[in-house]
Design an enzyme around this catalytic site. Sequence first.
Site, PDB file in Angstrom:
ATOM      1  N   SER A  12       0.857  -1.183   0.000  1.00 50.11           N
ATOM      2  CA  SER A  12       0.000   0.000   0.000  1.00 50.11           C
ATOM      3  C   SER A  12       0.892   1.232   0.000  1.00 50.11           C
ATOM      4  O   SER A  12       1.761   1.367  -0.856  1.00 50.11           O
ATOM      5  CB  SER A  12      -0.946  -0.028   1.206  1.00 50.11           C
ATOM      6  OG  SER A  12      -1.777   1.112   1.238  1.00 50.11           O
ATOM      7  N   HIS A  55      -2.942  -0.939  -3.203  1.00 50.62           N
ATOM      8  CA  HIS A  55      -4.080  -0.037  -3.011  1.00 50.62           C
ATOM      9  C   HIS A  55      -3.905   1.157  -3.948  1.00 50.62           C
ATOM     10  O   HIS A  55      -2.951   1.934  -3.809  1.00 50.62           O
ATOM     11  CB  HIS A  55      -4.141   0.441  -1.559  1.00 50.62           C
ATOM     12  CG  HIS A  55      -4.456  -0.654  -0.594  1.00 50.62           C
ATOM     13  ND1 HIS A  55      -4.445  -0.479   0.764  1.00 50.62           N
ATOM     14  CD2 HIS A  55      -4.809  -1.947  -0.789  1.00 50.62           C
ATOM     15  CE1 HIS A  55      -4.767  -1.618   1.363  1.00 50.62           C
ATOM     16  NE2 HIS A  55      -4.985  -2.513   0.439  1.00 50.62           N
ATOM     17  N   ASP A  88      -4.685  -4.929   5.632  1.00 47.23           N
ATOM     18  CA  ASP A  88      -4.938  -5.751   4.457  1.00 47.23           C
ATOM     19  C   ASP A  88      -3.769  -6.720   4.270  1.00 47.23           C
ATOM     20  O   ASP A  88      -2.602  -6.335   4.387  1.00 47.23           O
ATOM     21  CB  ASP A  88      -5.104  -4.865   3.216  1.00 47.23           C
ATOM     22  CG  ASP A  88      -5.718  -5.613   2.044  1.00 47.23           C
ATOM     23  OD1 ASP A  88      -6.157  -6.765   2.239  1.00 47.23           O
ATOM     24  OD2 ASP A  88      -5.767  -5.038   0.943  1.00 47.23           O
TER      25      ASP A  88
END
Length: 694
Positions: A28, A55, A147
């Site tokens: 991310s 992301h 995540d």
Amino acid sequence: MKSEIEDPAVVPVPEGVADGCIVGIGTSAGGLEALQVFFGNVPPRCPHSFVVVQHLSSDHKSLMADLLQKSTALSVQQATDGMKIEPGSVYLIPPKHNLEIDQGVLSLSDKPPGKELNLPIDIFFRSLAQVQESRAIGVVLTGTGSDGTRGVRAIKDVGGMTMVQDPNQAAFDGMPVSAINTGVIDYVLPVEDMPSEIQSFIDMPLELEGVSNSIEHDSELLALVISRVKSVTDLDFNLYKRPTLVRRIRRRMGITKCKTLDKYLKLLHDDGREVEVLARECLIGVTRFFRDEDAWETLTTQVLAPLVRARAANGSEEGIRIWSVGCSTGEEVYTVGILLLEEMARQGVELPVKIFGTDISEQFLAIASKGVYPESIVADVATDRLARYFVKRGTDYHVTAALRSTAIFSPHNVIRDPPFKDLDVVICRNMLIYLQRAAQLRAINSLHYALRLNGTMMLGPSEHIGDFKVSLRATDAKARLYQNQTPSRGFGFGVMSEPDPTSSVRPRQATRPNPLGARSAEVLGEAITEGLGIAAVFVDDGFDILHAIGEIRLFAELPQEGFTSNLLKLLDRSLSAAVSTAVRKAKLEASEVVYRDVRLTREGEATKIDVMVRPFSLEGPDWRQCFAVIFVPGSDDEISVPVITLDHGVDAVGSRVVEMEQELKDTRESLQAAIEELETTNEELQASNEELMA
């Protein structure tokens, strides 16, 4: 960092290499720099494929492919729906999409609309685990949030490999730390070291080819490995299925680069941390909220709803009692708690609820007791349930006080420790499949004993009740729900384990079992215990229970909460004193001892029973002194065994005085031992209080 290569497609995959693996990479915030360093250290002729899930903003076109291509000789391209994965390639998730894999083909789906939390890394890792199984490799790099946490657990559940960027190096350590906290990460490394370690992990199975057979057939070394784990962690894996243990040991050998079992055993003795890691891997803590939703829905409609209705109708104050066996980190316990709270709300009633969550791993139980879970649980828990039963603090979800109050967590070994009793529901899902057949039957026997009449046992989708079909009637075969038809007469705690191969005692030659003789003895024992109301408990010299038969509950009271395998702690005070004294005398005199007319008070009623103690010993390398403690309902008939007499040369009154003096001495010794134990407990409690205050 490598310079730009104008035409990466001209770099061929070398011939003769093993089939390439698929490596999933999740990242991310700060991911671009980490990915550039990672692929800058991947060899140009690498035969493996990489799928990068990052992301991305839904409002901007991603330039990641162009930027990353400057750092690697591999082909870098954005994934499209239906794209086939080729060796030596890097695939990037496109904006506004989630990415999955199915049989070597990439599949795209639209990202959920609005501000709903989306976890694309978890989604891809789970699909990778389903397709690749033990060949799955998941890497978590820098990023915020959690995540990837569920994803790495999914990969580890199927025997894959997990790797995380060192949090000290990561630009944002949220995702790496969250993944590490699962306890399932194999490697924590700087990004630049990851490609070479991945290649070593992939190559190692080829070097370890044939090791599995040698591990399985080298029973002596395997027993030493199990013994080493038990000595450090107090966890005994002797009753686990051999193929499961062999796979886990072989896997750790690959990760630690030990090419022989001898070298791995030496590592276990040199490094206590590796012992802990091996034990944690063997525990296989597979769990999540509302796992197998159909099964939970069936449990609610067929069991929980009628149970709540019945308890509310008869005004019962005892409430509902449920036992979740092998609860791991507690998701299953809180799932049941949510279902019960919802059902009571639907029916407009309030009942006391106790859900006992037990596991042999205290590390798992510590997580369960805190009731704090990463934000990735949103994939399993509906939005309305999240709002009602959880409080979000930062990136974590904490269970509410109302939900937490339904759960009681405690360490417990279902094979060895005494069970609860008078339970409405016992849940044991996906644990028995890892145990050997004899251990499975022992566990089911213990669970059956814990159930009240008409109580329900719930097993996992691949588990069965075996020889308990007469006692446990299947009410829903698909959901593995069984109703208790007959009360259990006894339970056993003895742990079956292999002899210590280091012992100098030579085991006796195995003899062919006599099924008729064993069954005849079993039938005779059942007839005697049922017909005469007798119960027998077999204990060692520390009063720990090894086995029990007959109607034990008529004489012993199992704890409502907590666990103990000590017989004296399960008995009425007067009966406990009699048993303690009788065992000591039997040990001293090496002969049978009988106490007549011992008073037992249960539920306000006093009865008299006879206590008979007979010493015996276990043979073999595990030799120890043991005792059979037999409880016989009092009667006017004479027992053929002589009642204990300390001095045959004195009259009856004098004999009784001497006996009472000896009993007083024993009582004083027991009191002193109890005082010392109380002092120790007080010290531990004071230390715990100080820790809590701190």
